[in-house]
Design an enzyme around this catalytic site. Structure first.
Site, short mmCIF file in Angstrom:
data_model
loop_
_atom_site.label_atom_id
_atom_site.label_comp_id
_atom_site.label_asym_id
_atom_site.label_seq_id
_atom_site.Cartn_x
_atom_site.Cartn_y
_atom_site.Cartn_z
N SER A 24 0.81 -1.22 0.00
CA SER A 24 0.00 0.00 0.00
C SER A 24 0.83 1.27 0.00
O SER A 24 0.33 2.33 -0.36
CB SER A 24 -0.94 0.02 1.21
N ASP A 61 -3.57 8.22 8.18
CA ASP A 61 -4.64 7.44 8.78
C ASP A 61 -4.17 6.48 9.87
O ASP A 61 -4.89 5.59 10.28
CB ASP A 61 -5.39 6.64 7.70
N HIS A 117 -0.64 4.87 7.05
CA HIS A 117 -0.01 5.41 5.84
C HIS A 117 0.37 6.88 6.02
O HIS A 117 -0.26 7.60 6.79
CB HIS A 117 -0.98 5.26 4.66
#
Length: 390
Positions: free
Chosen positions: A49, A355, A358
């Site tokens: 991610s 968040d 990340h």
């Protein structure tokens, strides 16, 4: 620079990283080279991610607002409020943002493709270390997707009857001239911390590193020659790691609130990765392989957050996390009969963490600015000249 950095390694890992960052930032100019720029025609990226530009959204449920709000002004398949490091790499090389390989609509692969997907690991998910998978798109799967992509686009390119049929396709001869980037390994540590003892995870590191090396070797055999490989960041500094530790025991965390033992494991992962890359250079004599110390950049930012204009490093922009109540970014929860949302903050650019897991666009840009010039790479080569073997 080499002598200074090697001497610094004799200090504690934290002192080394801080000193290394300061030293290298002061000597950016010395990392520059008279070599001509490489003019990469394409980027092929593999990862999780941290560099996913839409893969996990295409494969499963799309990422929802407020993700993407700071730059794209809508969700853009990225786990951030805006751009990721891979986006800043593309910008720096004057190339378009990478389309995810799994995108079925609106994709343009003329200048590369992104095989990274959120939750991906280096090792196959159903191996003993994992017991269950957090993503089916582990590294070997991404490499297989690349093989299929390369073969299929070559067929389509050869079958094209007019230039317009090739407009979104890579040119076959450019695969050997492309830049191959890696940003993966964080989830191997994440699952390891949940499922294994520290000794078991440490024992698994050589196999994890070797599987990453095997992926590089495979791409080399397919004609790839330039590799830009990120190490893993300071895992213990992710705010999510502290969500369930409100009152840490003495010695558990460092002065910035990061979990020491997890960061030490990340440092060990990186040490072994760097050693394996050195061996890869001997095994793949025609390759130019750059080891990128993202850990030093990220920890340098975290340890100097206020000086760099950021909020407390473990504060989270998007989401509601009070005591043991957690409403994740972009979601809502009924608490005591009332809806509580996980909204974004008013000024995301002042936060390092978007968040809790990340990085924000602003933090990613800061990190990119401190790695792309070669100040935190081995060899100390700017990314624009990474095709030259040192």
């Amino acid at each position: 620079m080499s002598y200074t950095c090697e001497t610094a390694k004799m200090e504690s890992w934290r002192a080394f990283l801080t000193g290394f960052l300061v030293l290298c930032l002061l000597s950016v100019g010395s990392a520059q080279s008279s070599s001509p720029d490489c003019s990469f025609p394409a980027i092929y990226n593999f990862g999780d991610s941290n560099s996913d530009t839409g893969g996990i959204s295409a494969a499963f449920l799309p990422i929802q607002a407020p993700y993407g709000e700071a730059f794209f002004h809508k969700p853009a398949g990225r786990d951030s409020d805006g751009r990721l490091i891979i986006d800043f790499i593309a910008e720096h090389l004057k190339l378009p943002y990478l389309s995810a390989y799994l995108n079925s609509l609106g994709a343009n692969y003329r200048h590369g493709a992104n095989f990274a997907t959120g939750g991906s690991t280096i090792r196959k998910p159903n191996e003993t270390i994992y017991e269950y998978g957090i993503s089916p798109f582990y590294l070997d799967m991404q490499i297989s997707q690349f093989d299929q992509f390369k073969a299929r686009t070559n067929d389509l390119y050869q079958e094209a009857k007019k230039p317009s049929d090739r407009i979104n396709l890579p040119r076959p001869e450019e695969f050997s001239k492309a830049l191959y980037t890696f940003d993966i390994g964080q989830n191997d540590l994440s699952v390891g911390f949940r499922k294994l003892s520290f000794d078991q995870l440490r024992a698994a590191l050589p196999d994890i590193i070797n599987q990453l090396a095997s992926a590089v070797q495979h791409l080399y055999n397919e004609g790839g020659r330039t590799f830009w490989i990120h190490n893993t960041g300071p895992f213990g500094c992710l705010p999510v790691q502290r969500f369930y530790i409100l009152n840490p025991e003495p010695g558990l965390v460092d002065q910035y609130g990061c979990i020491k033992a997890q960061n030490e494991m990340a440092v060990e992962f990186n040490r072994q990765l760097k050693e394996r890359i050195i061996k890869l250079r001997a095994e793949l004599p025609k390759a130019a392989i750059t080891y990128v110390d993202v850990y030093a950049a990220k920890y340098g930012l975290i340890s100097n957050a206020k000086k760099e204009g950021f909020a407390e490093p473990l504060k989270v922009c998007c989401g509601y996390h009070v005591n043991y109540t957690h409403v994740w970014c972009g979601t809502k929860l009924i608490i005591n009969g009332s809806e509580v949302y996980g909204p974004s903050c008013s000024n995301p650019s002042s936060y390092i963490s978007w968040d809790g897991v990340h990085y924000s666009q602003a933090a990613s840009q800061w990190v990119a600015n401190h790695i792309l010039n070669g100040a935190l790479t081995d060899p100390p080569t700017p990314i624009t000249q990474a095709c030259h073997r040192r």
